[in-house]
Design a protein around this motif. Structure first.
Motif, PDB file in Angstrom:
ATOM      1  N   LEU A   6       0.858  -1.184   0.000  1.00 59.54           N
ATOM      2  CA  LEU A   6       0.000   0.000   0.000  1.00 59.54           C
ATOM      3  C   LEU A   6       0.894   1.234   0.000  1.00 59.54           C
ATOM      4  CD1 LEU A   6      -2.655  -1.075   2.676  1.00 59.54           C
ATOM      5  CD2 LEU A   6      -2.727  -1.374   0.209  1.00 59.54           C
ATOM      6  N   ARG A   8       0.898   5.316   0.041  1.00 60.32           N
ATOM      7  CA  ARG A   8       0.010   6.454   0.325  1.00 60.32           C
ATOM      8  C   ARG A   8       0.796   7.752   0.379  1.00 60.32           C
ATOM      9  NH1 ARG A   8      -2.110   2.495   4.492  1.00 60.32           N
ATOM     10  NH2 ARG A   8      -4.324   2.231   4.020  1.00 60.32           N
ATOM     11  N   ARG A  39      -1.884   4.074  -4.005  1.00 59.31           N
ATOM     12  CA  ARG A  39      -1.872   2.916  -4.905  1.00 59.31           C
ATOM     13  C   ARG A  39      -1.749   1.617  -4.117  1.00 59.31           C
ATOM     14  NH1 ARG A  39       1.715   6.307  -6.562  1.00 59.31           N
ATOM     15  NH2 ARG A  39       3.542   5.056  -6.058  1.00 59.31           N
ATOM     16  N   VAL A  40      -2.310   0.565  -4.673  1.00 62.51           N
ATOM     17  CA  VAL A  40      -2.071  -0.766  -4.124  1.00 62.51           C
ATOM     18  C   VAL A  40      -1.398  -1.585  -5.214  1.00 62.51           C
ATOM     19  CG1 VAL A  40      -4.460  -1.422  -4.690  1.00 62.51           C
ATOM     20  CG2 VAL A  40      -3.127  -2.846  -3.153  1.00 62.51           C
ATOM     21  N   VAL A  41      -0.302  -2.243  -4.856  1.00 60.95           N
ATOM     22  CA  VAL A  41       0.422  -3.075  -5.822  1.00 60.95           C
ATOM     23  C   VAL A  41       0.498  -4.492  -5.266  1.00 60.95           C
ATOM     24  CG1 VAL A  41       2.540  -3.339  -7.170  1.00 60.95           C
ATOM     25  CG2 VAL A  41       1.853  -1.064  -6.393  1.00 60.95           C
TER      26      VAL A  41
END
Lengths: 82, 82
Positions: A6, A8, A39-41
Motif C-alpha cells: 500500500l 500512500r 496505490r495498491v500493488v
C-alpha cells in the motif's frame, strides 16, 4: 509468495486526487470529512521465505514502487503475521 | 470512522500499469512473476456505527470509487473485524 504493497501520500503532502474524490463524494451526498488516494500493488515474488520476500519487496518500494520523499508504504505478506 | 478501500483490476482485465511495473521490476533484477496495480482510498466517514459506515462506503464504491465492470473492491473499517 504474494505481497500487497500500500503506497500512500504522507500526511501533509498535497493530494489533489484525494481532494477531487472528497469533493465528488460530498456532491453525491456522502458525509465524508477526508479522502486520500494512493496505490495498491500486488506482486508475486519468487522468494518463498517470508523474511527474504519482505526484504525484497522493501527494496522494490525504495527503488520503484514508492517515492520515499512524499509517500509511505506498507507491506503485507499473504499468510504471514503483520 | 476511518475506512480503507482497496480497488483492484478484476482477474483477466488488462492492467497496463501492472505490466509496466512488472517489466521495470524485472529489469531492476527482482524475481517477480506478476504485478497488478490498483488504488487505495482512505476515507473518513461521519457515521460512527460500523454497519452504517460499511454500507455507506459500499455505496461510495458503487457510485464513484470503483468501476464495478472491471474492478473489484474490498472495504476495511478501522478497528472493526474484517
Amino acid at each position: 509468495m504474494r505481497a500487497t504493497v500500500l503506497v500512500r501520500p504522507k500526511p501533509g503532502i498535497l493530494d489533489p486526487q484525494g481532494q477531487a474524490v472528497e469533493g465528488s463524494l460530498r456532491q453525491l451526498g456522502f458525509g465524508v470529512t477526508s479522502a486520500r488516494v494512493g496505490r495498491v500493488v500486488d506482486v508475486e515474488v519468487a522468494a518463498d521465505d517470508p523474511d527474504a520476500a519482505r526484504a525484497e519487496v522493501e527494496q522494490m518500494c525504495e527503488q520503484l514502487l514508492a517515492n520515499p520523499l512524499i509517500e509511505s508504504y506498507e507491506i503485507e505478506l499473504e499468510g504471514a503475521a503483520r
